[in-house]
Motif scaffolding. Structure first.
Motif, PDB file in Angstrom:
ATOM      1  N   PRO A 184      -6.339  -2.710   2.356  1.00 20.09           N
ATOM      2  CA  PRO A 184      -5.209  -1.794   2.540  1.00 20.09           C
ATOM      3  C   PRO A 184      -3.874  -2.386   2.059  1.00 20.09           C
ATOM      4  O   PRO A 184      -3.051  -1.661   1.479  1.00 20.09           O
ATOM      5  CB  PRO A 184      -5.184  -1.538   4.052  1.00 20.09           C
ATOM      6  N   MET A 185      -3.663  -3.687   2.268  1.00 16.84           N
ATOM      7  CA  MET A 185      -2.414  -4.305   1.813  1.00 16.84           C
ATOM      8  C   MET A 185      -2.355  -4.341   0.287  1.00 16.84           C
ATOM      9  O   MET A 185      -1.313  -4.058  -0.311  1.00 16.84           O
ATOM     10  CB  MET A 185      -2.269  -5.719   2.370  1.00 16.84           C
ATOM     11  N   LYS A 240      -3.832  -2.279  -1.740  1.00 17.62           N
ATOM     12  CA  LYS A 240      -3.614  -0.888  -2.166  1.00 17.62           C
ATOM     13  C   LYS A 240      -2.139  -0.517  -2.014  1.00 17.62           C
ATOM     14  O   LYS A 240      -1.550   0.089  -2.918  1.00 17.62           O
ATOM     15  CB  LYS A 240      -4.493   0.046  -1.333  1.00 17.62           C
ATOM     16  N   ARG A 241      -1.542  -0.888  -0.915  1.00 26.29           N
ATOM     17  CA  ARG A 241      -0.120  -0.607  -0.668  1.00 26.29           C
ATOM     18  C   ARG A 241       0.770  -1.335  -1.675  1.00 26.29           C
ATOM     19  O   ARG A 241       1.731  -0.759  -2.205  1.00 26.29           O
ATOM     20  CB  ARG A 241       0.218  -1.037   0.757  1.00 26.29           C
ATOM     21  N   MET A 242       0.451  -2.594  -1.947  1.00 24.67           N
ATOM     22  CA  MET A 242       1.238  -3.374  -2.902  1.00 24.67           C
ATOM     23  C   MET A 242       1.102  -2.795  -4.311  1.00 24.67           C
ATOM     24  O   MET A 242       2.082  -2.735  -5.051  1.00 24.67           O
ATOM     25  CB  MET A 242       0.823  -4.846  -2.859  1.00 24.67           C
ATOM     26  N   ARG A 243      -0.090  -2.362  -4.677  1.00 25.71           N
ATOM     27  CA  ARG A 243      -0.279  -1.762  -6.006  1.00 25.71           C
ATOM     28  C   ARG A 243       0.456  -0.438  -6.123  1.00 25.71           C
ATOM     29  O   ARG A 243       1.047  -0.152  -7.170  1.00 25.71           O
ATOM     30  CB  ARG A 243      -1.762  -1.596  -6.314  1.00 25.71           C
ATOM     31  N   ALA A 244       0.451   0.356  -5.072  1.00 25.64           N
ATOM     32  CA  ALA A 244       1.169   1.639  -5.106  1.00 25.64           C
ATOM     33  C   ALA A 244       2.667   1.402  -5.297  1.00 25.64           C
ATOM     34  O   ALA A 244       3.315   2.091  -6.087  1.00 25.64           O
ATOM     35  CB  ALA A 244       0.904   2.429  -3.826  1.00 25.64           C
ATOM     36  N   ALA A 245       3.204   0.409  -4.612  1.00 24.17           N
ATOM     37  CA  ALA A 245       4.630   0.093  -4.746  1.00 24.17           C
ATOM     38  C   ALA A 245       4.936  -0.471  -6.131  1.00 24.17           C
ATOM     39  O   ALA A 245       5.979  -0.160  -6.722  1.00 24.17           O
ATOM     40  CB  ALA A 245       5.051  -0.905  -3.665  1.00 24.17           C
ATOM     41  N   HIS A 254       3.218   0.206  -8.916  1.00 24.51           N
ATOM     42  CA  HIS A 254       3.104   1.337  -9.840  1.00 24.51           C
ATOM     43  C   HIS A 254       4.352   2.211  -9.786  1.00 24.51           C
ATOM     44  O   HIS A 254       4.848   2.663 -10.830  1.00 24.51           O
ATOM     45  CB  HIS A 254       1.860   2.164  -9.536  1.00 24.51           C
ATOM     46  N   THR A 314       8.424  -2.561  -6.427  1.00 25.39           N
ATOM     47  CA  THR A 314       8.390  -4.028  -6.481  1.00 25.39           C
ATOM     48  C   THR A 314       8.405  -4.550  -7.913  1.00 25.39           C
ATOM     49  O   THR A 314       8.752  -5.710  -8.133  1.00 25.39           O
ATOM     50  CB  THR A 314       7.141  -4.576  -5.754  1.00 25.39           C
ATOM     51  N   LEU A 336       8.722  -4.275   1.342  1.00 22.06           N
ATOM     52  CA  LEU A 336       7.524  -3.448   1.383  1.00 22.06           C
ATOM     53  C   LEU A 336       6.748  -3.619   2.686  1.00 22.06           C
ATOM     54  O   LEU A 336       6.340  -2.645   3.303  1.00 22.06           O
ATOM     55  CB  LEU A 336       6.614  -3.777   0.190  1.00 22.06           C
ATOM     56  N   ILE A 337       6.544  -4.862   3.100  1.00 24.62           N
ATOM     57  CA  ILE A 337       5.695  -5.093   4.271  1.00 24.62           C
ATOM     58  C   ILE A 337       6.475  -5.163   5.578  1.00 24.62           C
ATOM     59  O   ILE A 337       5.882  -5.188   6.652  1.00 24.62           O
ATOM     60  CB  ILE A 337       4.798  -6.334   4.087  1.00 24.62           C
TER      61      ILE A 337
END
Length: 148
Positions: free
Chosen positions: A98-99, A101-106, A108, A112, A82-83
């Motif tokens: 922002p990280m 938010k990105r981790m939660r989107a992935a 969901h 991940t 992801l990162i």
């Protein structure tokens, strides 16, 4: 100060809503969330971390189950992808809004979340993700980049 964290807890904290193995566990988890929200960085560790601490006095701590190192490996691989950089024991890194938010989107999207299959909390975390991460504790505290 630095929060010691094992790889699969990078995913667990995304959906943490104050439920856990015991009152002591959730109280300790809340403290970790507050520390991360105040800007402390993280040190990735193998084995029990700051979230696990309240469980280590139990007769058979969850943290030492045979399945946990594999969950750590899968979570590290998923977050790495992801990162776009390695996630290894001994590495330090920070979370910002922002990280997260990105981790939660992935999470969901299931990108991940696959690392969590077999976890006893999988259904709860999936429900939380599917509800838009409503009532997660990490959102209840200011994340450093939100104040900019």
């Amino acid at each position: 100060m630095t929060v010691r964290i094992r790889a699969h807890h990078l995913l667990c904290m995304l959906t943490y809503v104050g439920k856990g193995y015991s009152e002591a566990f959730t109280k300790g988890y809340d403290t970790v969330v507050q520390r991360l929200s105040s800007g402390e960085d993280m040190l990735l560790v193998a084995g029990p971390d700051d979230i696990c601490l309240p469980l280590l006095g139990d007769a058979a701590p969850h943290c030492f189950r045979d399945t946990v190192p594999e969950r750590d490996r899968l979570a590290a691989n998923a977050v790495e992808t992801l990162i776009g950089r390695p996630i290894r024991d001994g590495e330090r890194f920070s979370l910002d809004a922002p990280m997260i938010k990105r981790m939660r989107a992935a999470f969901h999207a299931g990108i991940t979340r696959q690392a969590c299959h077999g976890c006893e909390w999988f259904d709860l975390c999936s429900t939380i993700a599917d509800s838009g991460f409503h009532d997660v504790r990490l959102n209840r505290h200011r994340i450093p980049s939100e104040s900019r």
